[in-house]
Design a protein around this motif. Sequence first.
Motif, mmCIF file in Angstrom:
data_model
loop_
_atom_site.group_PDB
_atom_site.id
_atom_site.type_symbol
_atom_site.label_atom_id
_atom_site.label_comp_id
_atom_site.label_asym_id
_atom_site.label_seq_id
_atom_site.Cartn_x
_atom_site.Cartn_y
_atom_site.Cartn_z
ATOM 1 N N ILE A 1 3.943 0.464 -11.269
ATOM 2 C CA ILE A 1 3.618 -0.947 -11.011
ATOM 3 C C ILE A 1 4.206 -1.314 -9.656
ATOM 4 C CG2 ILE A 1 3.796 -3.335 -11.794
ATOM 5 C CD1 ILE A 1 3.757 -2.355 -14.648
ATOM 6 N N VAL A 2 3.309 -1.732 -8.772
ATOM 7 C CA VAL A 2 3.646 -2.013 -7.385
ATOM 8 C C VAL A 2 3.767 -3.525 -7.223
ATOM 9 C CG1 VAL A 2 2.643 -2.016 -5.072
ATOM 10 C CG2 VAL A 2 2.480 0.028 -6.506
ATOM 11 N N SER A 3 4.760 -3.959 -6.452
ATOM 12 C CA SER A 3 4.939 -5.397 -6.237
ATOM 13 C C SER A 3 5.714 -5.619 -4.959
ATOM 14 C CB SER A 3 5.717 -5.986 -7.414
ATOM 15 O OG SER A 3 6.158 -7.282 -7.125
ATOM 16 N N ASP A 4 5.591 -6.829 -4.399
ATOM 17 C CA ASP A 4 6.512 -7.216 -3.343
ATOM 18 C C ASP A 4 7.903 -7.339 -3.959
ATOM 19 O OD1 ASP A 4 7.089 -10.481 -3.652
ATOM 20 O OD2 ASP A 4 5.273 -9.744 -4.640
ATOM 21 N N GLY A 5 8.931 -7.139 -3.132
ATOM 22 C CA GLY A 5 10.310 -7.114 -3.611
ATOM 23 C C GLY A 5 10.774 -8.417 -4.228
ATOM 24 N N TRP A 6 10.257 -9.521 -3.745
ATOM 25 C CA TRP A 6 10.686 -10.826 -4.262
ATOM 26 C C TRP A 6 10.260 -10.992 -5.722
ATOM 27 C CZ3 TRP A 6 13.643 -14.840 -2.685
ATOM 28 C CH2 TRP A 6 13.536 -16.022 -3.396
ATOM 29 N N THR A 7 8.979 -10.744 -5.992
ATOM 30 C CA THR A 7 8.439 -10.971 -7.333
ATOM 31 C C THR A 7 8.975 -9.940 -8.325
ATOM 32 O OG1 THR A 7 6.423 -11.689 -6.211
ATOM 33 C CG2 THR A 7 6.288 -11.393 -8.580
ATOM 34 N N ALA A 8 8.993 -8.671 -7.898
ATOM 35 C CA ALA A 8 9.466 -7.614 -8.800
ATOM 36 C C ALA A 8 10.920 -7.845 -9.177
ATOM 37 C CB ALA A 8 9.316 -6.245 -8.132
ATOM 38 N N ASN A 9 11.696 -8.320 -8.238
ATOM 39 C CA ASN A 9 13.107 -8.586 -8.495
ATOM 40 C C ASN A 9 13.261 -9.692 -9.539
ATOM 41 O OD1 ASN A 9 15.774 -10.236 -7.500
ATOM 42 N ND2 ASN A 9 16.002 -8.045 -7.202
ATOM 43 N N ALA A 10 12.511 -10.789 -9.380
ATOM 44 C CA ALA A 10 12.594 -11.905 -10.334
ATOM 45 C C ALA A 10 12.159 -11.447 -11.727
ATOM 46 C CB ALA A 10 11.733 -13.071 -9.859
ATOM 47 N N ALA A 11 11.051 -10.704 -11.794
ATOM 48 C CA ALA A 11 10.540 -10.266 -13.105
ATOM 49 C C ALA A 11 11.488 -9.268 -13.758
ATOM 50 C CB ALA A 11 9.146 -9.652 -12.947
ATOM 51 N N LEU A 12 12.102 -8.381 -12.951
ATOM 52 C CA LEU A 12 13.042 -7.404 -13.505
ATOM 53 C C LEU A 12 14.288 -8.096 -14.048
ATOM 54 C CD1 LEU A 12 13.945 -4.500 -14.025
ATOM 55 C CD2 LEU A 12 14.828 -4.404 -11.703
ATOM 56 N N LYS A 13 14.820 -9.039 -13.265
ATOM 57 C CA LYS A 13 16.026 -9.742 -13.721
ATOM 58 C C LYS A 13 15.738 -10.558 -14.977
ATOM 59 C CE LYS A 13 18.510 -10.086 -9.352
ATOM 60 N NZ LYS A 13 18.565 -10.884 -8.118
ATOM 61 N N GLU B 1 0.845 -1.201 0.000
ATOM 62 C CA GLU B 1 0.000 0.000 0.000
ATOM 63 C C GLU B 1 0.884 1.256 0.000
ATOM 64 O OE1 GLU B 1 -2.553 0.267 3.429
ATOM 65 O OE2 GLU B 1 -3.024 2.366 3.010
ATOM 66 N N GLN B 2 1.916 1.250 0.845
ATOM 67 C CA GLN B 2 2.805 2.416 0.908
ATOM 68 C C GLN B 2 3.583 2.591 -0.396
ATOM 69 O OE1 GLN B 2 5.064 2.038 4.572
ATOM 70 N NE2 GLN B 2 3.313 2.719 5.793
ATOM 71 N N TYR B 3 3.980 1.480 -1.026
ATOM 72 C CA TYR B 3 4.683 1.583 -2.315
ATOM 73 C C TYR B 3 3.800 2.287 -3.343
ATOM 74 C CZ TYR B 3 7.785 -2.078 -0.454
ATOM 75 O OH TYR B 3 8.660 -2.812 0.321
ATOM 76 N N ALA B 4 2.490 2.023 -3.284
ATOM 77 C CA ALA B 4 1.591 2.646 -4.262
ATOM 78 C C ALA B 4 1.646 4.171 -4.133
ATOM 79 C CB ALA B 4 0.168 2.137 -4.074
ATOM 80 N N TYR B 5 1.653 4.675 -2.881
ATOM 81 C CA TYR B 5 1.729 6.128 -2.682
ATOM 82 C C TYR B 5 3.117 6.670 -3.015
ATOM 83 C CZ TYR B 5 -2.954 6.158 -0.791
ATOM 84 O OH TYR B 5 -4.312 6.047 -0.667
ATOM 85 N N LEU B 6 4.151 5.945 -2.594
ATOM 86 C CA LEU B 6 5.509 6.399 -2.926
ATOM 87 C C LEU B 6 5.671 6.502 -4.445
ATOM 88 C CD1 LEU B 6 7.572 4.249 -0.365
ATOM 89 C CD2 LEU B 6 7.249 6.735 -0.317
ATOM 90 N N GLY B 7 5.169 5.499 -5.150
ATOM 91 C CA GLY B 7 5.268 5.487 -6.613
ATOM 92 C C GLY B 7 4.445 6.579 -7.254
ATOM 93 N N LYS B 8 3.273 6.804 -6.690
ATOM 94 C CA LYS B 8 2.388 7.866 -7.201
ATOM 95 C C LYS B 8 3.061 9.243 -7.100
ATOM 96 C CE LYS B 8 -1.605 10.359 -5.332
ATOM 97 N NZ LYS B 8 -2.770 10.618 -6.172
ATOM 98 N N PHE B 9 3.630 9.538 -5.927
ATOM 99 C CA PHE B 9 4.272 10.849 -5.758
ATOM 100 C C PHE B 9 5.463 11.000 -6.698
ATOM 101 C CE2 PHE B 9 2.325 10.572 -1.397
ATOM 102 C CZ PHE B 9 1.359 11.517 -1.677
ATOM 103 N N TYR B 10 6.189 9.894 -6.870
ATOM 104 C CA TYR B 10 7.348 9.948 -7.763
ATOM 105 C C TYR B 10 6.905 10.207 -9.204
ATOM 106 C CZ TYR B 10 11.961 9.053 -9.641
ATOM 107 O OH TYR B 10 13.172 9.209 -10.271
ATOM 108 N N ALA B 11 5.896 9.454 -9.646
ATOM 109 C CA ALA B 11 5.416 9.602 -11.030
ATOM 110 C C ALA B 11 4.879 11.010 -11.268
ATOM 111 C CB ALA B 11 4.345 8.561 -11.331
#
Lengths: 343, 343
Positions: B224-236, B155-165
Amino acid sequence: MKIAVDAMGGDNAPQVIIEGVEQARDLYPDLEFDLYGNPDKVKPLIKNNDRLNMIATTEEISMGEEPVRAIRRKKDSSIVRAATAVKDGKADAFFSAGNTGAILAAGLFIVGRIKGIDRPGLTSILPIAQPGANRHNFVYLDTGANAESKEKNLEQYAYLGKFYAENVLGVANPRIALLNNGAEEDKGDKLHKEVWQILNSKDDLNFVGNVEAGDLLFGKADVIVSDGWTANAALKATEGTAKMMMTLIKHGILHGGLRAKLGYLMLKPTFHQIGQKMSASTYGGAVLLGLKAPVVKTHGSSDALAVKNTISQIRTMLKTGVIEKTVEFFDNTENLDNSNKNE
Amino acid sequence: MKIAVDAMGGDNAPQVIIEGVEQARDLYPDLEFDLYGNPDKVKPLIKNNDRLNMIATTEEISMGEEPVRAIRRKKDSSIVRAATAVKDGKADAFFSAGNTGAILAAGLFIVGRIKGIDRPGLTSILPIAQPGANRHNFVYLDTGANAESKEKNLEQYAYLGKFYAENVLGVANPRIALLNNGAEEDKGDKLHKEVWQILNSKDDLNFVGNVEAGDLLFGKADVIVSDGWTANAALKATEGTAKMMMTLIKHGILHGGLRAKLGYLMLKPTFHQIGQKMSASTYGGAVLLGLKAPVVKTHGSSDALAVKNTISQIRTMLKTGVIEKTVEFFDNTENLDNSNKNE
């Protein structure tokens, strides 16, 4: 050897299913097919009835349907009937290009698990794309049959993958790796740290450690084991990126004027080779490993070539007796970790 | 605005760090830099001292070192000294191309979290590669600061990402999506199902639903918000596949004879464009969002261009006050879910 074919599943069914089946039939004199589907739609497409039996069904499970409910309610669907034939020993393997969830559910609830297997794993054969690599493909599971996994499941995937690589791909002493978020032993969450220790402790596994998602196609292992959640995300990202790269190249060529179009003509053989290497059609379908018989699906968008290649893969599974060998291993209680068995 | 630079971190440090910093300095008259590092190595590389201050440090944290121990023990390392300067208000932002874990640890333990933020998220700016898309890049977090995440973190990542975007990328009403294993509301494990409901319930988030890993680069969302585990695998997997495609094209050209080489020459502008679009250097570095100041890292293999672009990104963060706006939002208790706050 007889394969029960869901003739109705897939975006281009029954057309490409029948085409691919006929190609495989002409290629392999030892194969026979039961085609489950609507005879009005299927029969007109058949060129030659040799070793093809039409079995009429009245229902279809569509791509969007809720899988478990669909296989419970649609008893006369091509998926349920074909899977039931395998369960009853009337056919040796199941093939479909239809609703993935329904195929998984039919495999699990109708064909049934091998004794000792907790959760079958959806298994893809992916390219080793690295130029100069000794081998052309590797075994990757679980690509998404289970969204949540335990240590025991990943341990079992390692053995399922090992038997598949040895028998179907013909790899001696296959290298087994764990998909993780770093190369070192202590990487990952609790699940992955523990699985590392379990796999590393097995004398009958050639465990080569962790592999990161960025190295999937680089040939570092013959079997890459993962929980279904992570493997699914990494597989989709891999497929999506390959697709995007091809889109960007096509777009560049279309908008690059005459020069780019001439360049494309000259590089056409190179692009064709890359397309073939990266295409899912080349390596067959996804196998739900851990069941009592081969249950194999191809992409819904498969063409006749993908169908033919997948049937060739099923034939190799049957001829090499990979499932019988897997059953024998899991039947022998000494091969299994007691702490896991008692759970 | 003053940026504290770890001059010693990265595969090609301090050479490319100094080059990139000097390029940025020449471009932006409002920036000043403190270079933390070994003066014997750094000083000879500096062409022009204008707005560059050398601050001597005696220790270095290498790429392989255990991060938390390293930042505790090496008090006079360039990473620890630069982060401490930011904490003490002697600089406005931190930049490094060094040991990722050590940078995250320095950010977390030295610079410190924004009040109300549980876990900062490592944030990458990735290309929207889809030809014809309105926008060129999107915000993606958490790419790996946390291997295990809770609902509140996403939830917090969604707001952090929103402000950044909104602030740094200039996107009005950014579309927020959740990385998941399917498009529908009921997809995913317990964590992802619950996060879907939370994000969907927020009036101040333009939540557009789930996005699958295969669609990362296709422009379906601005954040795009994700838990660190999944986002890391998809990014790599994304980075690895893009790299593999380029390798295959190069290999095909090298082994395709004169015809392929001519084709390459004609398609060179196309390949160059694709390479630039897919390159990490183009979009700046990874930001540890949720800290009291910009803490930004680039790939260890970054060139001077990547360093310059990352400094440009830090400058935009400072000029737009994105962090001050984030602090203000999380300071206002009414903006946060009470059930989460009391945990």
